[in-house]
Enzyme design. Structure first.
Site, PDB file in Angstrom:
ATOM      1  N   GLY A 100       0.818  -1.211   0.000  1.00  0.00           N
ATOM      2  CA  GLY A 100       0.000   0.000   0.000  1.00  0.00           C
ATOM      3  C   GLY A 100       0.853   1.264   0.000  1.00  0.00           C
ATOM      4  N   HIS A 116       2.335   4.768  -4.864  1.00  0.00           N
ATOM      5  CA  HIS A 116       2.948   5.922  -5.530  1.00  0.00           C
ATOM      6  C   HIS A 116       3.162   5.563  -7.000  1.00  0.00           C
ATOM      7  CE1 HIS A 116       6.630   3.592  -5.262  1.00  0.00           C
ATOM      8  NE2 HIS A 116       6.536   3.566  -3.948  1.00  0.00           N
ATOM      9  N   HIS A 173       4.401   2.044  -7.972  1.00  0.00           N
ATOM     10  CA  HIS A 173       3.378   0.988  -7.977  1.00  0.00           C
ATOM     11  C   HIS A 173       2.477   1.129  -9.210  1.00  0.00           C
ATOM     12  CE1 HIS A 173       4.043   1.549  -3.462  1.00  0.00           C
ATOM     13  NE2 HIS A 173       4.368   0.293  -3.645  1.00  0.00           N
ATOM     14  N   LYS A 219      13.535  -1.833  -8.173  1.00  0.00           N
ATOM     15  CA  LYS A 219      14.007  -1.027  -7.038  1.00  0.00           C
ATOM     16  C   LYS A 219      14.411  -1.951  -5.888  1.00  0.00           C
ATOM     17  CE  LYS A 219      13.170   2.059  -3.492  1.00  0.00           C
ATOM     18  NZ  LYS A 219      12.609   1.130  -2.535  1.00  0.00           N
ATOM     19  N   ASP A 220      13.607  -2.997  -5.664  1.00  0.00           N
ATOM     20  CA  ASP A 220      13.949  -4.006  -4.653  1.00  0.00           C
ATOM     21  C   ASP A 220      14.584  -5.186  -5.385  1.00  0.00           C
ATOM     22  OD1 ASP A 220      12.544  -2.813  -2.158  1.00  0.00           O
ATOM     23  OD2 ASP A 220      11.058  -2.670  -3.749  1.00  0.00           O
ATOM     24  N   VAL A 235      10.986   3.485 -10.931  1.00  0.00           N
ATOM     25  CA  VAL A 235      10.418   4.801 -11.250  1.00  0.00           C
ATOM     26  C   VAL A 235      11.007   5.806 -10.268  1.00  0.00           C
ATOM     27  CG1 VAL A 235       8.283   6.132 -11.466  1.00  0.00           C
ATOM     28  CG2 VAL A 235       8.318   3.707 -12.071  1.00  0.00           C
ATOM     29  N   SER A 262       9.546   5.792  -3.237  1.00  0.00           N
ATOM     30  CA  SER A 262       9.420   4.837  -2.140  1.00  0.00           C
ATOM     31  C   SER A 262       8.411   5.359  -1.134  1.00  0.00           C
ATOM     32  CB  SER A 262      10.777   4.663  -1.452  1.00  0.00           C
ATOM     33  OG  SER A 262      10.602   4.031  -0.197  1.00  0.00           O
ATOM     34  N   SER A 263       7.673   4.423  -0.547  1.00  0.00           N
ATOM     35  CA  SER A 263       6.695   4.815   0.475  1.00  0.00           C
ATOM     36  C   SER A 263       7.395   5.431   1.679  1.00  0.00           C
ATOM     37  CB  SER A 263       5.900   3.592   0.933  1.00  0.00           C
ATOM     38  OG  SER A 263       5.431   2.889  -0.184  1.00  0.00           O
ATOM     39  N   ARG A 264       8.691   5.167   1.825  1.00  0.00           N
ATOM     40  CA  ARG A 264       9.431   5.699   2.975  1.00  0.00           C
ATOM     41  C   ARG A 264       9.857   7.150   2.778  1.00  0.00           C
ATOM     42  NH1 ARG A 264      11.369   1.069   6.085  1.00  0.00           N
ATOM     43  NH2 ARG A 264      10.707  -0.758   4.949  1.00  0.00           N
TER      44      ARG A 264
HETATM   45  P1  AMP Z   1       6.102  -2.192  -1.567  1.00  0.00           P
HETATM   46  O1  AMP Z   1       4.707  -1.708  -1.450  1.00  0.00           O
HETATM   47  O2  AMP Z   1       7.136  -1.208  -1.155  1.00  0.00           O
HETATM   48  O3  AMP Z   1       6.295  -3.552  -0.936  1.00  0.00           O
HETATM   49  O4  AMP Z   1       6.362  -2.403  -3.114  1.00  0.00           O
HETATM   50  C1  AMP Z   1       5.489  -3.164  -3.897  1.00  0.00           C
HETATM   51  C2  AMP Z   1       6.127  -3.381  -5.234  1.00  0.00           C
HETATM   52  O5  AMP Z   1       6.359  -2.119  -5.855  1.00  0.00           O
HETATM   53  C3  AMP Z   1       7.493  -4.084  -5.144  1.00  0.00           C
HETATM   54  O6  AMP Z   1       7.588  -5.014  -6.212  1.00  0.00           O
HETATM   55  C4  AMP Z   1       8.455  -2.960  -5.314  1.00  0.00           C
HETATM   56  O7  AMP Z   1       9.698  -3.363  -5.859  1.00  0.00           O
HETATM   57  C5  AMP Z   1       7.704  -2.076  -6.290  1.00  0.00           C
HETATM   58  N1  AMP Z   1       8.213  -0.707  -6.240  1.00  0.00           N
HETATM   59  C6  AMP Z   1       8.370   0.063  -5.139  1.00  0.00           C
HETATM   60  N2  AMP Z   1       8.936   1.246  -5.475  1.00  0.00           N
HETATM   61  C7  AMP Z   1       9.135   1.211  -6.810  1.00  0.00           C
HETATM   62  C8  AMP Z   1       9.691   2.133  -7.746  1.00  0.00           C
HETATM   63  N3  AMP Z   1      10.150   3.324  -7.379  1.00  0.00           N
HETATM   64  N4  AMP Z   1       9.729   1.768  -9.047  1.00  0.00           N
HETATM   65  C9  AMP Z   1       9.265   0.547  -9.435  1.00  0.00           C
HETATM   66  N5  AMP Z   1       8.737  -0.360  -8.593  1.00  0.00           N
HETATM   67  C10 AMP Z   1       8.667  -0.031  -7.306  1.00  0.00           C
END
Ligand code: AMP
Length: 283
Positions: free
Chosen positions: A30, A33, A36, A148-149, A175, A184-186
């Site tokens: 969640g 951004h 996602h 990114k991860d 992105v 990043s959500s952070r």
């Molecule tokens: P998260 O919600 O942070 O667990 O991320 C969910 C998915 O979104 C994961 O596959 C992340 O690698 C991807 N994601 C997060 N940030 C980015 C980004 N800046 N660009 C592309 N994918 C992202």
């Protein structure tokens, strides 16, 4: 009667037997951004049906306070999902994912050992476990993960292969904001000053890539150059900078194969990661 002896043949047969629609799956925690959203767009483009999951997974956090501080913006997330024509948003309750008495974990493969695996013990065990549970429930055709991860993507690919999941794992480019900081959500937890310094991470990665493109093959030289640059950035504390092989994330002593520079830094309590893929210099 058909006799099948290989998992991929079994998958092929099931596909043609079921003749079903393809399901594109985007697992997230969640606080959606633009990063996602790109995953959602690609899933939407390549499949008949798009499923988004939103679940802040407690078992992948090493520190309880980090789990509690994780941003939760459900209303806004649902609007974004709607905007992208997501067919199903899967938002399970924590106690349905981890009911009383639950104890089975998925032990991730070797890709989980270096980098994040060293500083965040148990993190990828939590990731592999929740992704397995989500895969079993959603049963997607394709699952979309961000580069990114980078290590997470490698861990999932390895798991899908070793556990014979019938799922294509799709890696999507990172992105970034206009100033280069990876979305990043952070990021929203950064102060204004930290936010204005943080693009140095991507700048250091790009300079390192340029160094390699210009002929540098020593990981130490590249890492030292990055370290000096980041050490000069106010409030930025380096956790690690590593150059590893793209295929298995093993450390290399010379840059002679497709590799990736991975970095983790802290701004006070906020931990940011990023990476850049590099190719060995042309001879
Ligand atoms: P998260 O919600 O942070 O667990 O991320 C969910 C998915 O979104 C994961 O596959 C992340 O690698 C991807 N994601 C997060 N940030 C980015 C980004 N800046 N660009 C592309 N994918 C992202």
């Amino acid at each position: 009667m058909i006799v099948i002896t290989a998992p991929e043949q079994m998958h092929e047969w099931l596909h043609s037997y079921r003749g079903g629609k393809s399901i594109g799956f985007v697992p997230t925690m969640g606080a959606l951004h633009a990063g996602h959203e790109v995953l959602l767009q690609q899933a939407q483009h390549e499949n008949d049906i798009t499923v988004l999951s939103i679940f802040v997974n407690p078992t992948q956090f090493n520190v309880q306070s980090d789990f509690e501080a994780y941003p939760r913006t459900t209303e806004r997330d649902l609007r974004i999902a709607e905007h992208h024509d997501v067919d199903v948003v899967y938002m399970p309750e924590t106690d349905r994912m981890y009911p009383e008495g639950w104890r089975i974990f998925i032990e991730p493969g070797t890709a989980a050992d270096p980098l994040e695996g060293l500083g965040r013990p148990g993190h990828f065990r939590g990731v592999a476990t929740i992704v397995t549970k989500l895969f079993n429930t959603v049963q997607p055709t394709r699952a979309y993960f961000g580069k990114k991860d980078y290590q997470q993507l490698a861990v999932i690919r390895q798991m899908v292969s070793e556990l014979n999941f019938d799922i294509s794992v799709v890696g999507v480019e990172t992105v970034r904001h206009d100033d280069g900081l990876a979305m990043s959500s952070r990021n929203i937890r950064l102060s204004d000053v930290q936010r204005s310094t943080a693009p140095v991470i991507h700048q250091a990665l790009v300079s390192a890539k340029n160094l390699v493109d210009a002929g540098e093959t020593s990981p130490d030289v590249v890492i030292n150059t990055m370290t000096s640059r980041l050490a000069a950035a106010d409030g930025c504390r380096i956790e690690y900078i590593e150059i590893v092989r793209q295929t298995d994330l093993q450390t290399i002593s010379t840059i002679n194969c497709p590799s990736v520079i991975c970095i983790a830094v802290w701004f006070d309590e906020v931990r940011l990661i990023d990476n850049i893929e590099i190719e060995p210099p042309q001879r």
